[in-house]
Enzyme design. Structure first.
Site, mmCIF file in Angstrom:
data_model
loop_
_atom_site.group_PDB
_atom_site.id
_atom_site.type_symbol
_atom_site.label_atom_id
_atom_site.label_comp_id
_atom_site.label_asym_id
_atom_site.label_seq_id
_atom_site.Cartn_x
_atom_site.Cartn_y
_atom_site.Cartn_z
ATOM 1 C CG ASN A 137 -0.206 -0.023 2.512
ATOM 2 O OD1 ASN A 137 0.484 0.933 2.854
ATOM 3 N ND2 ASN A 137 -0.312 -1.128 3.247
ATOM 4 N N PRO B 170 -3.112 -11.188 10.903
ATOM 5 C CG PRO B 170 -1.051 -11.492 11.950
ATOM 6 C CD PRO B 170 -1.785 -11.739 10.661
ATOM 7 C CG ASP B 171 -6.050 -5.677 14.161
ATOM 8 O OD1 ASP B 171 -5.248 -4.998 14.844
ATOM 9 O OD2 ASP B 171 -6.979 -5.185 13.515
ATOM 10 C CG PHE C 136 -2.499 6.383 13.359
ATOM 11 C CD1 PHE C 136 -1.524 6.003 14.268
ATOM 12 C CD2 PHE C 136 -2.526 7.696 12.913
ATOM 13 C CE1 PHE C 136 -0.596 6.919 14.735
ATOM 14 C CE2 PHE C 136 -1.595 8.615 13.371
ATOM 15 C CZ PHE C 136 -0.636 8.236 14.281
ATOM 16 C CE LYS D 147 -10.773 1.227 12.077
ATOM 17 N NZ LYS D 147 -10.186 1.678 10.835
ATOM 18 C CE LYS E 3 -8.402 -2.170 14.242
ATOM 19 N NZ LYS E 3 -7.436 -2.703 13.302
HETATM 20 O O1 C5P Z 1 -8.582 -1.753 10.846
HETATM 21 P P1 C5P Z 1 -7.715 -0.654 10.370
HETATM 22 O O2 C5P Z 1 -6.625 -1.107 9.434
HETATM 23 O O3 C5P Z 1 -8.428 0.547 9.854
HETATM 24 O O4 C5P Z 1 -7.011 -0.158 11.712
HETATM 25 C C1 C5P Z 1 -5.978 0.755 11.712
HETATM 26 C C2 C5P Z 1 -5.156 0.607 12.953
HETATM 27 O O5 C5P Z 1 -4.936 -0.753 13.244
HETATM 28 C C3 C5P Z 1 -3.776 1.195 12.762
HETATM 29 O O6 C5P Z 1 -3.344 1.653 14.026
HETATM 30 C C4 C5P Z 1 -2.964 0.016 12.294
HETATM 31 O O7 C5P Z 1 -1.596 0.175 12.585
HETATM 32 C C5 C5P Z 1 -3.580 -1.109 13.084
HETATM 33 N N1 C5P Z 1 -3.567 -2.401 12.401
HETATM 34 C C6 C5P Z 1 -2.742 -3.396 12.876
HETATM 35 N N2 C5P Z 1 -2.755 -4.632 12.289
HETATM 36 C C7 C5P Z 1 -3.584 -4.890 11.251
HETATM 37 C C8 C5P Z 1 -4.410 -3.890 10.753
HETATM 38 C C9 C5P Z 1 -4.366 -2.651 11.350
HETATM 39 O O8 C5P Z 1 -1.990 -3.157 13.827
HETATM 40 N N3 C5P Z 1 -3.563 -6.084 10.701
#
Ligand code: C5P
Length: 401
Positions: free
Chosen positions: A209, A304-305, A324, A338, A342
């Protein structure tokens, strides 16, 4: 303690100059390295040899010494230090500083520096109280010069009153306090993610990206500048490594998560990386070939998030977890949702809709969403966002003590 701190000590002319010798010892005892510049006036009271012996370094005296300039230019001399210390600071050198005069090595270094300056004035009581000196002091104070002393007492000239230089130990204490104040996060650990991730499709192709890493790198730099032990886990970016951070380079989301978990424990985690939401389920081990049977279908798996994982970590959750939310519409509403989804403490929401030039650009407009509500920040550079966030983090961690 002053371990690793580099001090440029400028010794100007005055009977108190002899105390600068003891100051070198006091500063070095606390772990600082001291490099000295001796003005022509200062050299009437102490010798370069004494300062050199005590600092165990070369003493710089002459602006126009070609050898000195070749070895260490006056600009570099002033920038290599963490603090410039003028002891004693005579009425003359303070006047020159106030007026931006640069007619010798000491005053040139003072004008060329990008570092903080601390002065320990020493002069006759009438010189100290003179309107000209007082006006110069006011100018210097307004410009952020730090003062230690003078105190009141008997003077070498036989008079009594303010103008007597602070004692070397008190000056060393002021230097220690200065570094403590400028490193409010010292002893704290910070973890920052930055940049995009690359998710391999085959050995030559990947999903990526447009994240530049500017914001995340600036945040890591700002936290490190405040003294935090900072680990920056970064995906592939062209940003230079920020000074003083522990840099870990990764490619994929899974590598980023593993590096983050390894960097724990941390007091604060800032997830600024634009992590790819999906990866190709099975990365091809050989380059995929064009074939006559049409385009390949890529089966995707959710990544993974990292933000959610750090927020949910049972024993190692950082006290403050920040994410963010880059949105193109309903920025604040989505950010609030969010934050709870999260499980993080703060979300920095920013508008990345076309025309805002946030992705890859230099500016950002932030809304800080926390349990306490929403703070709308004006549009500012990503570096200023980083500074403001680092200040808010400092406040928050301080408040939690
Ligand atoms: O869900 P989204 O991508 O919009 O969320 C953004 C936030 O989540 C940012 O802080 C980004 O660094 C974090 N993020 C993450 N791991 C992911 C997706 C997003 O840490 N797989």
């Amino acid at each position: 303690m002053l371990h690793g701190k580099r001090i440029l000590l400028i010794v100007s002319g005055g009977i108190a100059a002899y105390k600068s010798l003891e100051l070198v010892r006091r500063l070095r005892e606390r772990g600082a390295s001291v490099r000295c510049v001796l003005t022509r006036g200062g050299a009437q009271f102490v010798t370069p040899l004494s300062l050199s012996a005590l600092s165990e370094d070369k003493v710089y005296t002459d602006l126009f010494s070609l050898t000195d300039e070749a070895e260490m230019g006056h600009i570099q001399l002033s920038r290599d230090a963490d603090l410039l210390l003028v002891v004693p600071a005579s009425a003359d050198i303070l006047a020159k500083m106030a007026h931006g005069q640069a007619d010798d090595l000491a005053t040139t270094a003072l004008l060329a520096t990008d570092k903080d300056v601390m002065v320990a004035p020493a002069m006759n009581v009438r010189m100290w109280t003179h309107a000209a000196t007082q006006a110069n002091l006011a100018t210097l104070r307004e410009r952020g010069v730090h003062f230690v002393g003078p105190t009141e007492g008997d003077m070498a000239c036989g008079e009594f009153g303010p103008g007597r230089m602070a004692e070397p130990n008190d000056i060393a204490d002021a230097v220690s306090d200065f570094f403590e104040d400028s490193a409010p996060l010292s002893g704290r650990r910070a973890l920052v993610t930055s940049g995009p991730t690359h998710e391999a499709i085959d050995p030559v192709r990947y999903i990526a990206n447009r994240s530049s890493g500017k914001q995340g790198h600036a945040i890591a730099a700002a936290l490190a500048r405040r003294g935090a032990h900072t680990t920056l886990v970064a995906g592939p970016t062209n940003q230079p490594d920020p000074a003083g951070v522990n840099m870990i380079r990764v490619e994929s989301a899974r590598e980023m998560l593993a590096a983050c978990e390894k960097a724990l424990p941390a007091d604060v985690a800032v997830c600024a990386a634009a992590v790819a939401d999906w990866r190709v389920t099975t990365e091809a081990t050989e380059k995929m070939k064009k074939s006559g049977t049409g385009v390949p279908t890529l089966e995707m798996t959710e990544n993974p998030d990292i933000l959610a994982t750090l927020s949910a970590a049972a024993n190692t959750r950082p006290a403050l977890v920040i994410g963010f939310a880059a949105e193109t519409e309903n920025v604040v509403e989505y950010a609030q949702a969010k934050r709870s989804k999260k499980g993080c403490d703060w979300i920095l929401a920013n508008d990345v809709s076309p025309g805002t030039d946030t992705f890859g650009g230099t500016d950002n407009t932030i809304h800080l969403v926390s349990a306490d509500g929403i703070e709308d920040w004006p549009r500012m550079s990503k570096t200023d966002v980083a500074e403001r966030l680092a200040d808010r983090i400092t406040e928050q961690l301080g408040a939690g003590e």
